[in-house]
Design a protein around this motif. Sequence first.
Motif, PDB file in Angstrom:
ATOM      1  N   GLU A   1      29.097  -2.105   3.977  1.00 51.19           N
ATOM      2  CA  GLU A   1      30.532  -2.246   4.220  1.00 51.19           C
ATOM      3  C   GLU A   1      31.132  -3.341   3.336  1.00 51.19           C
ATOM      4  N   ALA A   2      30.440  -4.474   3.263  1.00 49.63           N
ATOM      5  CA  ALA A   2      30.922  -5.592   2.448  1.00 49.63           C
ATOM      6  C   ALA A   2      30.995  -5.191   0.977  1.00 49.63           C
ATOM      7  N   LEU A   3      30.020  -4.395   0.538  1.00 50.98           N
ATOM      8  CA  LEU A   3      29.987  -3.990  -0.870  1.00 50.98           C
ATOM      9  C   LEU A   3      31.079  -2.991  -1.208  1.00 50.98           C
ATOM     10  N   SER A   4      31.635  -2.342  -0.183  1.00 52.93           N
ATOM     11  CA  SER A   4      32.658  -1.337  -0.456  1.00 52.93           C
ATOM     12  C   SER A   4      33.940  -1.975  -1.002  1.00 52.93           C
ATOM     13  N   ALA A   5      34.019  -3.309  -0.966  1.00 52.01           N
ATOM     14  CA  ALA A   5      35.153  -3.998  -1.581  1.00 52.01           C
ATOM     15  C   ALA A   5      35.090  -3.914  -3.113  1.00 52.01           C
ATOM     16  N   TYR A   6      33.914  -3.598  -3.633  1.00 44.79           N
ATOM     17  CA  TYR A   6      33.767  -3.459  -5.093  1.00 44.79           C
ATOM     18  C   TYR A   6      33.997  -2.006  -5.507  1.00 44.79           C
ATOM     19  N   PRO A   7      34.452  -1.810  -6.735  1.00 46.81           N
ATOM     20  CA  PRO A   7      34.664  -0.432  -7.198  1.00 46.81           C
ATOM     21  C   PRO A   7      33.364   0.212  -7.693  1.00 46.81           C
ATOM     22  N   VAL A   8      32.296  -0.017  -6.960  1.00 41.64           N
ATOM     23  CA  VAL A   8      30.969   0.477  -7.342  1.00 41.64           C
ATOM     24  C   VAL A   8      30.352   1.089  -6.085  1.00 41.64           C
ATOM     25  N   SER A   9      29.770   2.276  -6.228  1.00 44.44           N
ATOM     26  CA  SER A   9      29.202   2.929  -5.053  1.00 44.44           C
ATOM     27  C   SER A   9      27.858   2.307  -4.664  1.00 44.44           C
ATOM     28  N   VAL A  10      27.407   2.610  -3.463  1.00 42.47           N
ATOM     29  CA  VAL A  10      26.127   2.108  -2.967  1.00 42.47           C
ATOM     30  C   VAL A  10      25.233   3.330  -2.747  1.00 42.47           C
TER      31      VAL A  10
ATOM     32  N   LEU B   1      22.915   4.148 -16.969  1.00 38.00           N
ATOM     33  CA  LEU B   1      23.129   3.911 -15.546  1.00 38.00           C
ATOM     34  C   LEU B   1      22.612   2.509 -15.212  1.00 38.00           C
ATOM     35  N   VAL B   2      23.454   1.730 -14.560  1.00 34.61           N
ATOM     36  CA  VAL B   2      23.060   0.376 -14.161  1.00 34.61           C
ATOM     37  C   VAL B   2      22.855   0.361 -12.647  1.00 34.61           C
ATOM     38  N   LEU B   3      21.680  -0.064 -12.235  1.00 29.46           N
ATOM     39  CA  LEU B   3      21.368  -0.187 -10.820  1.00 29.46           C
ATOM     40  C   LEU B   3      21.405  -1.674 -10.475  1.00 29.46           C
ATOM     41  N   ILE B   4      22.184  -2.009  -9.454  1.00 31.64           N
ATOM     42  CA  ILE B   4      22.350  -3.416  -9.067  1.00 31.64           C
ATOM     43  C   ILE B   4      21.703  -3.635  -7.700  1.00 31.64           C
ATOM     44  N   PRO B   5      20.515  -4.242  -7.671  1.00 30.39           N
ATOM     45  CA  PRO B   5      19.915  -4.524  -6.361  1.00 30.39           C
ATOM     46  C   PRO B   5      20.644  -5.683  -5.682  1.00 30.39           C
ATOM     47  N   VAL B   6      20.898  -5.528  -4.394  1.00 29.48           N
ATOM     48  CA  VAL B   6      21.495  -6.610  -3.599  1.00 29.48           C
ATOM     49  C   VAL B   6      20.754  -6.700  -2.272  1.00 29.48           C
ATOM     50  N   GLN B   7      20.525  -7.910  -1.848  1.00 31.64           N
ATOM     51  CA  GLN B   7      19.885  -8.114  -0.547  1.00 31.64           C
ATOM     52  C   GLN B   7      20.974  -8.126   0.522  1.00 31.64           C
ATOM     53  N   PRO B   8      20.611  -7.793   1.752  1.00 30.91           N
ATOM     54  CA  PRO B   8      21.623  -7.792   2.807  1.00 30.91           C
ATOM     55  C   PRO B   8      21.992  -9.217   3.213  1.00 30.91           C
ATOM     56  N   SER B   9      22.726  -9.876   2.350  1.00 31.73           N
ATOM     57  CA  SER B   9      23.143 -11.248   2.611  1.00 31.73           C
ATOM     58  C   SER B   9      24.519 -11.440   1.980  1.00 31.73           C
ATOM     59  N   PRO B  10      25.402 -12.171   2.672  1.00 34.23           N
ATOM     60  CA  PRO B  10      26.735 -12.392   2.085  1.00 34.23           C
ATOM     61  C   PRO B  10      26.655 -13.078   0.728  1.00 34.23           C
ATOM     62  N   TYR B  11      25.637 -13.908   0.510  1.00 31.48           N
ATOM     63  CA  TYR B  11      25.509 -14.591  -0.784  1.00 31.48           C
ATOM     64  C   TYR B  11      25.308 -13.581  -1.902  1.00 31.48           C
ATOM     65  N   ASP B  12      24.513 -12.549  -1.601  1.00 37.66           N
ATOM     66  CA  ASP B  12      24.273 -11.514  -2.611  1.00 37.66           C
ATOM     67  C   ASP B  12      25.529 -10.698  -2.860  1.00 37.66           C
ATOM     68  N   VAL B  13      26.281 -10.452  -1.795  1.00 37.37           N
ATOM     69  CA  VAL B  13      27.527  -9.692  -1.957  1.00 37.37           C
ATOM     70  C   VAL B  13      28.485 -10.469  -2.860  1.00 37.37           C
ATOM     71  N   TRP B  14      28.613 -11.767  -2.608  1.00 38.90           N
ATOM     72  CA  TRP B  14      29.518 -12.578  -3.431  1.00 38.90           C
ATOM     73  C   TRP B  14      29.025 -12.656  -4.877  1.00 38.90           C
ATOM     74  N   ALA B  15      27.727 -12.858  -5.034  1.00 33.94           N
ATOM     75  CA  ALA B  15      27.168 -13.046  -6.376  1.00 33.94           C
ATOM     76  C   ALA B  15      27.274 -11.783  -7.228  1.00 33.94           C
ATOM     77  N   ALA B  16      27.399 -10.620  -6.571  1.00 33.77           N
ATOM     78  CA  ALA B  16      27.459  -9.357  -7.320  1.00 33.77           C
ATOM     79  C   ALA B  16      28.714  -9.247  -8.171  1.00 33.77           C
ATOM     80  N   GLU B  17      29.700 -10.078  -7.859  1.00 29.73           N
ATOM     81  CA  GLU B  17      30.955 -10.024  -8.606  1.00 29.73           C
ATOM     82  C   GLU B  17      30.717 -10.196 -10.110  1.00 29.73           C
ATOM     83  N   GLU B  18      29.770 -11.057 -10.417  1.00 27.31           N
ATOM     84  CA  GLU B  18      29.510 -11.386 -11.821  1.00 27.31           C
ATOM     85  C   GLU B  18      29.040 -10.156 -12.619  1.00 27.31           C
TER      86      GLU B  18
END
Length: 209
Positions: free
Chosen positions: A154-163, A101-118
Amino acid sequence: MILGVLNQKGGVGKTTLSVNLAASLARAGRRVLLIDADPQGSALDWAAARQEGPLFSVVGFPRPTIHREIAQIGNGYDHIVIDGPPRVTDLARSAIMASDLVLIPVQPSPYDVWAAEEVVKLIEEARVYKESIKCSFVVNRKIANTAIGRDVGEALSAYPVSVLSASITQRVVFAEAAGQGMAVHEVEPGGPAAAEIEAVTAELMELAR
Ligand code: ADP
Ligand code: MG
């Protein structure tokens, strides 16, 4: 459970969550190993700052062969938490391949949302070889009573990964505890930070089943 805490973006809370989740799993009476896969060795620094007896074992393994050696390194442990590296793609890839299981921490910032793509891309690539890898985002450093905390979900829901429905609030105790090599539940027993960590642990255990 082999839990990889990953995101190539630095400063998102990988080490903070790794040590506190490992502490929470250990508190439940399980044998826990924390693998520090970051060449910077922050989890090792955390362990070195500690005055009290260890809550769990910590080893440094900043090499891209974790996935091949994890069975041996983790022998005898109930749970393994891998504190992932920033940037270095081959290390991150190996840590993902080692994880259930991979847990991906993201901060509530658009920069983090964009960077999660990688990291999402790396997980998708890894799944070609190991289909069973699960993953989820967790929002870290949420600021109470702000819309940005909700928006990030909401922004993260664009990825095929749950929150995860559990999230972690921005709290000084996380930094204070780290400075003493402690988990938040030791500094503030029964406090809100410890309760959030427990909620994340419970959700992860459910996901990993
Ligand atoms: P990473 O391992 O992803 O680089 P860290 O866990 O080292 O990130 O966190 C970066 C910084 O943010 C550290 O100073 C840490 O104490 C702080 N931090 C992380 N999560 C929180 C939080 N929920 N509340 C307050 N500070 C936090
Ligand atoms: Mg770190």
